[in-house]
Design a protein around this motif. Structure first.
Motif, PDB file in Angstrom:
ATOM      1  N   ASP A 182     -33.055  12.191 -11.088  1.00 50.92           N
ATOM      2  CA  ASP A 182     -33.251  10.718 -10.180  1.00 50.92           C
ATOM      3  C   ASP A 182     -33.246  10.320  -9.516  1.00 50.92           C
ATOM      4  OD1 ASP A 182     -31.988   8.431 -10.187  1.00 50.92           O
ATOM      5  OD2 ASP A 182     -29.827   8.578 -11.109  1.00 50.92           O
ATOM      6  N   THR A 183     -34.249   9.369  -8.905  1.00 45.84           N
ATOM      7  CA  THR A 183     -34.831   8.762  -7.550  1.00 45.84           C
ATOM      8  C   THR A 183     -33.734   8.146  -6.722  1.00 45.84           C
ATOM      9  OG1 THR A 183     -36.208   7.620  -8.801  1.00 45.84           O
ATOM     10  CG2 THR A 183     -37.436   9.290  -7.704  1.00 45.84           C
ATOM     11  N   SER A 184     -32.725   7.567  -7.266  1.00 38.47           N
ATOM     12  CA  SER A 184     -31.981   6.953  -6.691  1.00 38.47           C
ATOM     13  C   SER A 184     -30.690   7.681  -6.266  1.00 38.47           C
ATOM     14  CB  SER A 184     -31.412   5.376  -7.664  1.00 38.47           C
ATOM     15  OG  SER A 184     -30.441   6.434  -8.449  1.00 38.47           O
ATOM     16  N   LEU A 185     -31.093   8.760  -5.955  1.00 40.80           N
ATOM     17  CA  LEU A 185     -30.393   9.769  -5.477  1.00 40.80           C
ATOM     18  C   LEU A 185     -30.239  10.441  -3.977  1.00 40.80           C
ATOM     19  CD1 LEU A 185     -28.490  12.458  -8.458  1.00 40.80           C
ATOM     20  CD2 LEU A 185     -27.040  10.361  -6.775  1.00 40.80           C
ATOM     21  N   TYR A 186     -32.204  10.031  -4.180  1.00 40.18           N
ATOM     22  CA  TYR A 186     -32.605  10.324  -2.792  1.00 40.18           C
ATOM     23  C   TYR A 186     -33.049   9.394  -1.625  1.00 40.18           C
ATOM     24  CZ  TYR A 186     -32.067  14.876  -5.526  1.00 40.18           C
ATOM     25  OH  TYR A 186     -31.715  15.064  -6.058  1.00 40.18           O
ATOM     26  N   ALA A 187     -33.233   7.579  -2.135  1.00 40.54           N
ATOM     27  CA  ALA A 187     -33.300   6.558  -1.508  1.00 40.54           C
ATOM     28  C   ALA A 187     -32.956   6.509  -0.610  1.00 40.54           C
ATOM     29  CB  ALA A 187     -33.782   5.616  -2.816  1.00 40.54           C
TER      30      ALA A 187
END
Length: 523
Positions: A40-45
């Motif tokens: 889930d790329t939102s966790l790493y933004a």
């Protein structure tokens, strides 16, 4: 396309973060684009605004009140630049700092006071991409790392560079003299010129992070004293908490950066109060002797100065405190005044007041000196070593040499009494002129003094009949010390002897206790 850009950015961030510490295996080094499809790329933004919001919360919640803490908070309150993170992730200097912080336990301090555990946990999360949507989301973790690294860094570099306490502030507010509930006057006890952390220091320290100079800087700010590292080794084997506390206090003294210190000179005099010991060094030549120092109530101040003059057979101008507590009650006691060779002189005119005219009112008015005649029996002895200081204390001989046979030699009103005054006088001379040395010797042993200045001059002259006549040509009053000899009055309860063996001394003034009160903030 946007998704691929996000994945590429994530790959760069993960790679940089993982490569920050030597010998750390990057768990994500073999990732492919397919591996990212399950993330889930939102966790790493990373979002700089959210990081700042989280730092603001950390600043608000931080109640620590050391100078380094205030400097940390002020940097972020004014939206100062990020120091440890950038658009690529964490800077490589983080691991160098953490390696130093992990060693504070060897210095006797608690890693918790430098937030080492929290920093290590957050570093692990960053390297393993172990984020969530709650307390450990990527922006909160990065905010904690940014803030805690700066806080720990400034605490560490300030303490190792200057010491973890300000001795002038602590010791000069220790002995209250008088005052009311609002204004209190304290006896000065510390006047050693020292380097102190100021605005320039903190600007420089922060700039080292921005310029990628942290590794070299952390090495440069370490204490330079060899004694510091000997004590640090001793700390490993400290058997009791009392022994451990004593070592920590003396390690702290080694951190204080004096503007002037013995190792800068080939010739100097050093007095260590707890050992009641003086050492005079001139190259390879060393003169040692016992000394007497101030009592607990009238402590000898810690100072740095230069011995500039020797006065032979000095008169003693008696301090007001002694006049008030002792001499006032002896007005009218002729034998007391004669026995101590005291006389009274008017300050403005220099006129000596006849004994029968002396009153208590005179002595309390502040317009008259009470003086002890120079010579045999004078409380200053036969010679005094003068140096500039704001405490009116000096090194001098004594009329009571038996004091040097005592173990506890806290006996004076603040001055330092020396066991071997003639030898010390010879040490002061740059050129050992035999004629001058003989004059000093003669003047210090001549039958001078013992006259009762309250008796009329004619009667005093008649009383001198039969007494050995003085050789006036051999008498000497003052000798300038050229060049001036540096003087250091210090206070170490653990201190090496001439063979380098560290000796243990009693904390005669209780200064270790005051230092340890401050150091407890780091335990």
């Amino acid at each position: 396309m946007s998704f691929l850009k996000n994945l590429l950015f994530l790959f760069i961030v993960a790679s940089v973060i993982a490569g920050c510490k030597d010998n750390v295996v990057n768990p994500n080094k073999d990732l492919t684009l397919q591996d990212y499809e399950s993330l889930d790329t939102s966790l790493y933004a990373l979002n700089s605004h959210r990081i700042r919001e989280n730092i603001a919360q950390l600043v608000k919640a931080d109640v620590d009140s050391m100078q380094a803490d205030f400097k940390t908070k002020s940097h972020y309150i004014v939206n100062g630049t990020f120091l440890w993170i950038d658009r690529h992730g964490l800077k490589s200097q983080v691991d160098t700092l953490v390696s130093y912080l992990q060693e504070v336990k060897e210095m006797g301090f608690s890693p918790k006071k430098f937030r080492v555990s929290q920093i290590e946990k957050d570093l692990r999360r960053a390297r393993e991409l172990d984020f969530d949507t709650a307390q450990n989301n990527i922006n909160r973790v990065m905010a904690r790392l940014e803030y805690n690294l700066t806080k720990a860094y400034l605490r560490y570099v300030t303490g190792q560079r200057f010491g973890y306490m300000n001795p002038a502030y602590v010791f000069n507010r220790l002995d209250a003299m008088d005052g009311d509930s609002v204004h209190i006057r304290y006896r000065g006890l510390f006047a050693i010129p020292m380097e102190k952390p100021g605005k320039h220091f903190y600007s420089e320290a922060l700039s080292k992070i921005a310029n990628d100079s942290v590794p070299l800087y952390l090495c440069e700010i370490q204490p330079k004293s060899k004694l510091y590292y000997k004590l640090k080794d001793m700390l490993k084997d400290a058997a009791t908490e009392e022994a451990r506390a004593k070592i920590l206090c003396n390690m702290e003294r080694c951190r204080w950066r004096q503007l002037n210190y013995p190792q800068m000179h080939s010739k100097y005099v050093l007095v260590n109060i707890p050992s009641f010991h003086l050492v005079a060094v001139d190259g390879d030549s060393v003169l040692e002797m016992r000394v007497g120092c101030g009592t607990f109530a009238t402590k000898t101040p810690l100072l740095t100065s230069e011995i500039m003059r020797m006065d032979v057979n000095p008169q003693w101008v008696i301090p007001h405190s002694i006049i008030k507590n002792t001499i006032l009650n002896q007005v009218g006691n002729r034998s007391y005044w004669a026995r101590h060779h005291y006389f009274v002189r008017e300050k403005n005119t220099g006129r000596i007041i006849p004994y029968d005219n002396i009153t208590r009112e005179m002595l309390t008015s502040g317009k008259y000196y009470v003086i002890q005649q120079g010579g045999k029996g004078n409380s200053l002895g036969r010679i005094i070593f003068r140096f500039k200081n704001s405490f009116s204390v000096f090194l001098h001989d004594t009329s009571q040499p038996g004091v040097f046979n005592r173990e506890d030699r806290g006996v004076s009103h603040g001055c330092v009494r020396v066991e071997k005054p003639f030898e010390l006088a010879c040490f002061m001379l740059e050129e050992k002129n035999e004629r001058l040395i003989e004059k000093i010797r003669y003047s210090m042993t001549a039958p001078l003094g013992g006259e009762d200045t309250t008796i009329p001059r004619e009667e005093r002259e008649r009383n001198q009949e039969g007494v050995e006549k003085l050789d006036r040509a051999m008498m000497i009053g003052s000798v300038n010390v050229k060049p001036k000899v540096p003087l250091f009055i210090t206070y170490y309860t653990l201190f090496p002897n001439k063979d380098g063996v560290i000796q243990n001394y009693a904390d005669v003034y209780g200064y270790d206790r005051e230092i340890f009160k401050v150091l407890k903030n780091y335990l």
